[in-house]
Design a protein around this motif. Structure first.
Motif, PDB file in Angstrom:
ATOM      1  N   GLY A   1      39.379  63.617   0.100  1.00 22.21           N
ATOM      2  CA  GLY A   1      39.538  64.199   1.428  1.00 22.21           C
ATOM      3  C   GLY A   1      40.093  63.216   2.440  1.00 22.21           C
ATOM      4  N   THR A   2      39.712  61.939   2.320  1.00 25.56           N
ATOM      5  CA  THR A   2      40.233  60.920   3.240  1.00 25.56           C
ATOM      6  C   THR A   2      41.743  60.762   3.092  1.00 25.56           C
ATOM      7  OG1 THR A   2      38.113  59.764   3.139  1.00 25.56           O
ATOM      8  CG2 THR A   2      40.020  58.530   3.954  1.00 25.56           C
ATOM      9  N   TYR A   3      42.207  60.671   1.874  1.00 29.76           N
ATOM     10  CA  TYR A   3      43.655  60.561   1.667  1.00 29.76           C
ATOM     11  C   TYR A   3      44.365  61.880   1.918  1.00 29.76           C
ATOM     12  CZ  TYR A   3      43.181  55.871  -0.216  1.00 29.76           C
ATOM     13  OH  TYR A   3      42.944  54.520  -0.355  1.00 29.76           O
ATOM     14  N   GLY A   4      43.632  62.980   1.845  1.00 26.80           N
ATOM     15  CA  GLY A   4      44.239  64.254   2.211  1.00 26.80           C
ATOM     16  C   GLY A   4      44.630  64.302   3.673  1.00 26.80           C
ATOM     17  N   ILE A   5      43.809  63.675   4.536  1.00 28.80           N
ATOM     18  CA  ILE A   5      44.168  63.593   5.957  1.00 28.80           C
ATOM     19  C   ILE A   5      45.428  62.746   6.146  1.00 28.80           C
ATOM     20  CG2 ILE A   5      43.393  62.737   8.198  1.00 28.80           C
ATOM     21  CD1 ILE A   5      40.574  63.478   7.428  1.00 28.80           C
ATOM     22  N   LYS A   6      45.509  61.629   5.428  1.00 25.44           N
ATOM     23  CA  LYS A   6      46.704  60.796   5.534  1.00 25.44           C
ATOM     24  C   LYS A   6      47.946  61.542   5.052  1.00 25.44           C
ATOM     25  CE  LYS A   6      44.321  56.357   5.080  1.00 25.44           C
ATOM     26  NZ  LYS A   6      44.249  55.083   4.318  1.00 25.44           N
ATOM     27  N   SER A   7      47.789  62.306   3.983  1.00 20.07           N
ATOM     28  CA  SER A   7      48.935  63.068   3.491  1.00 20.07           C
ATOM     29  C   SER A   7      49.376  64.113   4.506  1.00 20.07           C
ATOM     30  CB  SER A   7      48.571  63.729   2.157  1.00 20.07           C
ATOM     31  OG  SER A   7      49.625  64.521   1.674  1.00 20.07           O
ATOM     32  N   ALA A   8      48.415  64.746   5.173  1.00 25.58           N
ATOM     33  CA  ALA A   8      48.778  65.753   6.176  1.00 25.58           C
ATOM     34  C   ALA A   8      49.421  65.112   7.395  1.00 25.58           C
ATOM     35  CB  ALA A   8      47.537  66.538   6.568  1.00 25.58           C
ATOM     36  N   ARG A   9      48.940  63.955   7.812  1.00 27.87           N
ATOM     37  CA  ARG A   9      49.516  63.276   8.980  1.00 27.87           C
ATOM     38  C   ARG A   9      50.901  62.715   8.707  1.00 27.87           C
ATOM     39  NH1 ARG A   9      44.143  59.933  11.110  1.00 27.87           N
ATOM     40  NH2 ARG A   9      43.082  61.748  12.045  1.00 27.87           N
ATOM     41  N   SER A  10      51.248  62.539   7.455  1.00 31.44           N
ATOM     42  CA  SER A  10      52.589  62.005   7.151  1.00 31.44           C
ATOM     43  C   SER A  10      53.696  62.962   7.563  1.00 31.44           C
ATOM     44  CB  SER A  10      52.694  61.704   5.661  1.00 31.44           C
ATOM     45  OG  SER A  10      52.604  62.905   4.902  1.00 31.44           O
TER      46      SER A  10
ATOM     47  N   GLY B   1      53.652  60.075   2.881  1.00 28.68           N
ATOM     48  CA  GLY B   1      53.050  61.255   2.272  1.00 28.68           C
ATOM     49  C   GLY B   1      52.903  61.133   0.772  1.00 28.68           C
ATOM     50  N   LYS B   2      53.920  60.582   0.102  1.00 24.49           N
ATOM     51  CA  LYS B   2      53.850  60.428  -1.349  1.00 24.49           C
ATOM     52  C   LYS B   2      52.804  59.395  -1.756  1.00 24.49           C
ATOM     53  CE  LYS B   2      58.553  61.903  -2.492  1.00 24.49           C
ATOM     54  NZ  LYS B   2      59.826  61.550  -3.160  1.00 24.49           N
ATOM     55  N   ARG B   3      52.676  58.349  -0.945  1.00 19.01           N
ATOM     56  CA  ARG B   3      51.649  57.357  -1.266  1.00 19.01           C
ATOM     57  C   ARG B   3      50.243  57.952  -1.116  1.00 19.01           C
ATOM     58  NH1 ARG B   3      53.691  52.295  -1.809  1.00 19.01           N
ATOM     59  NH2 ARG B   3      55.841  52.002  -1.129  1.00 19.01           N
ATOM     60  N   ALA B   4      50.051  58.752  -0.087  1.00 21.85           N
ATOM     61  CA  ALA B   4      48.748  59.408   0.075  1.00 21.85           C
ATOM     62  C   ALA B   4      48.500  60.408  -1.050  1.00 21.85           C
ATOM     63  CB  ALA B   4      48.681  60.101   1.433  1.00 21.85           C
ATOM     64  N   ASP B   5      49.540  61.106  -1.493  1.00 19.04           N
ATOM     65  CA  ASP B   5      49.375  62.045  -2.611  1.00 19.04           C
ATOM     66  C   ASP B   5      48.983  61.312  -3.890  1.00 19.04           C
ATOM     67  OD1 ASP B   5      50.025  64.107  -0.934  1.00 19.04           O
ATOM     68  OD2 ASP B   5      52.133  64.199  -1.543  1.00 19.04           O
TER      69      ASP B   5
ATOM     70  N   LEU C   1      37.376  67.154   4.409  1.00 21.14           N
ATOM     71  CA  LEU C   1      36.647  65.891   4.355  1.00 21.14           C
ATOM     72  C   LEU C   1      35.214  66.068   4.852  1.00 21.14           C
ATOM     73  CD1 LEU C   1      36.530  62.854   3.917  1.00 21.14           C
ATOM     74  CD2 LEU C   1      37.491  62.553   6.215  1.00 21.14           C
ATOM     75  N   GLN C   2      35.030  66.845   5.919  1.00 24.44           N
ATOM     76  CA  GLN C   2      33.683  67.109   6.414  1.00 24.44           C
ATOM     77  C   GLN C   2      32.847  67.833   5.367  1.00 24.44           C
ATOM     78  OE1 GLN C   2      33.659  69.318  10.084  1.00 24.44           O
ATOM     79  NE2 GLN C   2      31.421  69.386  10.214  1.00 24.44           N
ATOM     80  N   GLN C   3      33.449  68.777   4.673  1.00 24.56           N
ATOM     81  CA  GLN C   3      32.729  69.485   3.611  1.00 24.56           C
ATOM     82  C   GLN C   3      32.366  68.545   2.470  1.00 24.56           C
ATOM     83  OE1 GLN C   3      34.942  72.699   1.920  1.00 24.56           O
ATOM     84  NE2 GLN C   3      33.245  73.431   0.656  1.00 24.56           N
ATOM     85  N   ALA C   4      33.268  67.638   2.100  1.00 27.22           N
ATOM     86  CA  ALA C   4      32.987  66.694   1.018  1.00 27.22           C
ATOM     87  C   ALA C   4      31.851  65.753   1.400  1.00 27.22           C
ATOM     88  CB  ALA C   4      34.245  65.903   0.685  1.00 27.22           C
ATOM     89  N   ARG C   5      31.799  65.316   2.644  1.00 31.41           N
ATOM     90  CA  ARG C   5      30.706  64.445   3.073  1.00 31.41           C
ATOM     91  C   ARG C   5      29.375  65.183   3.089  1.00 31.41           C
ATOM     92  NH1 ARG C   5      33.934  61.437   8.091  1.00 31.41           N
ATOM     93  NH2 ARG C   5      35.049  59.913   6.778  1.00 31.41           N
ATOM     94  N   THR C   6      29.398  66.435   3.487  1.00 29.33           N
ATOM     95  CA  THR C   6      28.173  67.228   3.450  1.00 29.33           C
ATOM     96  C   THR C   6      27.674  67.403   2.014  1.00 29.33           C
ATOM     97  OG1 THR C   6      28.897  68.414   5.435  1.00 29.33           O
ATOM     98  CG2 THR C   6      27.146  69.420   4.116  1.00 29.33           C
ATOM     99  N   ASP C   7      28.592  67.672   1.109  1.00 27.40           N
ATOM    100  CA  ASP C   7      28.213  67.809  -0.302  1.00 27.40           C
ATOM    101  C   ASP C   7      27.657  66.501  -0.852  1.00 27.40           C
ATOM    102  OD1 ASP C   7      29.075  70.421  -0.180  1.00 27.40           O
ATOM    103  OD2 ASP C   7      31.043  70.013  -1.063  1.00 27.40           O
ATOM    104  N   LEU C   8      28.230  65.372  -0.438  1.00 25.89           N
ATOM    105  CA  LEU C   8      27.734  64.079  -0.900  1.00 25.89           C
ATOM    106  C   LEU C   8      26.310  63.838  -0.410  1.00 25.89           C
ATOM    107  CD1 LEU C   8      28.051  61.313  -2.231  1.00 25.89           C
ATOM    108  CD2 LEU C   8      29.168  60.510  -0.129  1.00 25.89           C
ATOM    109  N   SER C   9      26.045  64.160   0.849  1.00 26.24           N
ATOM    110  CA  SER C   9      24.695  63.973   1.384  1.00 26.24           C
ATOM    111  C   SER C   9      23.686  64.858   0.650  1.00 26.24           C
ATOM    112  CB  SER C   9      24.691  64.285   2.877  1.00 26.24           C
ATOM    113  OG  SER C   9      23.390  64.166   3.405  1.00 26.24           O
ATOM    114  N   LEU C  10      24.064  66.113   0.385  1.00 25.51           N
ATOM    115  CA  LEU C  10      23.168  67.003  -0.344  1.00 25.51           C
ATOM    116  C   LEU C  10      22.947  66.517  -1.771  1.00 25.51           C
ATOM    117  CD1 LEU C  10      21.554  69.633  -0.549  1.00 25.51           C
ATOM    118  CD2 LEU C  10      23.702  70.795  -1.144  1.00 25.51           C
TER     119      LEU C  10
END
Length: 506
Positions: free
Chosen positions: A340-349, A186-190, A408-417
């Motif tokens: 957002g990608t590392y946010g998922i890893k932090s949550a899964r920790s 978790g700390k590494r993902a943070d 993460l899904q929201q961040a990818r949508t924003d990137l596409s826009l």
């Protein structure tokens, strides 16, 4: 006024110019300065200092300077009037053009960067994000703590006292603790999230800087074109005045009717109003631009005209490559996806175990001493390893994972826009700059033809071949051509500034 000076050779007073009353009589004897000391009294005479003897001319000049007298009640009003007149003259003096601050576009950008509130706020946010990164990185490294404490326990006759967990009625703690997290995903993902957050903040600083640059460019060339239009208005006023003089001379010679003079006078009045409006527009442009340049309001500045030295427009392929490489909006959107990608890893920790180790060395005994009463060492060391396994948390960890996936899904949508918006703006800004660049040559040609047309029309009017309406029309056409050419140069500059908000400086 009258004044008198002491004449050394004759011993009489000589009158001077003026109505001053005579000076008081000269003292018969000079006062000596007496300095008392414990041991003796020393009399100092003004002329008792060692040195060369003054010449008679020198003594006469000093005496006349010392004994020249004027009444202060008459001198003070005269001095006050002189100082007041000097102050009024200095306050009514026009400003020196040499003291006016002349700014180039680079100078204006530097001043705006130093004073812009939105840019300073974005930079502070980036610094805060950097400190978050430093803190999360430090959480991954071993830490050292010096523990000091004293525990008192109520005695009950046993060795440990009333509480079993304590070692005795008196317990002294003085030791060093080294803590290290061996496995904490978790700390590494943070830490990776903090890196991405700092990248987002840095990109936002670049976004704010480019937006500020576009605003500065717009205000800078708005002031440049206002200066040019003011010069055009003055030139047009001189031309209509010259034409008015021609019509008046021809009217006196009986060559034209009085209606031509009236028409020329109407044009002169209109050009005078145009000149006043041009001056007003320049003053308003300067006032609006000063807000971005100076921390305190001031207007004693001018901008240098560089409209004729515009940067050539690169090809669309080069512009597109620069936009994809240097666009801060794309960088910010990509950094949001990484975060957002590392946010998922932090949550899964939260489902994973953690391993940490603590090493202690120091004193933890019933006596604050290196040895106890039996001669045994109180100093020692110990190692504690903690292996924590999460078992149940009522679905909190799973909810955090779903929340991170949605982000993460929201961040990818924003990137596409952002990518689609970048391509659309890039094509629109490039077409605008290209059209403005192609029209400059045409506007210049129209300006040259309008000037030639006015010259020929004036010659034909003086020859009696055309009417006054044709001259007025040629003058109006020339005024419009001059302003259109300046507007075309400014349009190209503003189009380049808008394009460089996407690509950076080229």
């Amino acid at each position: 006024m009258r004044a008198s000076i002491w004449n050394i050779p004759t011993g009489r007073r000589t009158p001077c110019l003026g109505n001053l009353p005579p000076a008081p009589p000269r003292p018969a004897k000079r006062t000596h300065h007496v300095i008392e000391n414990k041991d003796r009294r020393k009399i100092l005479h003004p002329h008792s200092r060692p040195g060369p003897t003054p010449s008679p001319f020198h003594r006469a000049f000093i005496s006349q300077s010392l004994y020249l007298s004027f009444p202060m009640q008459r001198i003070m009003p005269t001095l006050c009037l002189a100082l007041a007149a000097t102050g009024v003259a200095s306050s009514q003096a026009p400003p020196d053009p040499a003291l006016t601050l002349n700014l180039t576009l680079e100078d204006a950008l530097k001043r705006a960067h130093a004073n812009a509130q939105q840019l300073l706020s974005a930079d502070l946010a980036a610094r805060i994000a950097h400190e978050d990164r430093v803190q999360t990185k430090a959480a991954l490294l071993p830490s050292v703590t010096w523990l000091n404490g004293f525990i008192y326990t109520q005695p009950n006759g046993s060795g440990s006292g009333a509480f079993i967990a304590n070692n005795g009625p008196h317990e002294y703690i003085n030791m060093a603790n080294v803590h290290a997290d061996i496995y904490t995903p978790g700390k590494r993902a943070d830490y990776q999230m903090a890196i991405a957050a700092e990248a987002v903040a840095r990109a936002k600083v670049d976004i704010a800087r480019r937006g500020l640059d576009a605003t500065v460019v717009q205000n800078y060339y708005g002031m440049v074109v206002a200066q040019r239009k003011l010069a055009n208005a003055r030139r047009s006023l001189d031309e209509v005045r010259q034409f008015l003089d021609i019509t008046q001379k021809q009217e006196r010679g009986g060559e034209v009717a009085h209606s031509d003079v009236v028409k020329a006078q109407i044009q002169t009045d209109q050009r005078q109003r145009d000149l006043q409006d041009a001056q007003l527009n320049l003053d308003k442009s300067r006032i609006g631009f000063a807000v971005y340049l100076f921390p305190d309001f001031r207007q004693d500045f001018a901008v240098l005209d560089d409209l004729e030295r515009a940067t050539p427009l690169p090809s669309f392929a080069e512009t597109e490559a620069l936009a994809q490489k240097n666009n801060p909006d794309i960088r910010a959107a990509e950094a949001n996806v990484t975060q957002g990608t590392y946010g998922i890893k932090s949550a899964r920790s939260a489902f994973l175990p953690t391993l940490s180790v603590d090493y202690f060395y120091g004193l933890d005994a019933a006596q604050y001493a290196i040895h106890d009463e039996f001669g045994n060492h109180n100093l020692g060391s110990s190692v504690v390893a903690n292996f924590n396994v999460p078992v149940w948390n009522w679905g909190s960890a799973r909810s955090k994972v779903r929340q991170a996936e949605l982000r993460l899904q929201q961040a990818r949508t924003d990137l596409s826009l952002t990518q689609r918006q970048l391509l659309a703006n890039l094509n629109a800004f490039y077409l605008e700059a290209q059209a403005a660049s192609l029209q400059i040559a045409s506007l210049k040609r129209s300006l040259d033809l309008s000037e030639e047309s006015l010259k020929l029309t004036l010659l034909r009017y003086q020859a009696g071949e055309v009417t006054v309406l044709e001259v007025v029309d040629a003058q109006s056409t020339l005024v419009a051509a001059r302003n259109a050419y300046d507007d075309g140069l400014t349009r190209y500059r503003l189009a380049l500034g808008a394009l460089q908000t996407l690509t950076g400086v080229f």
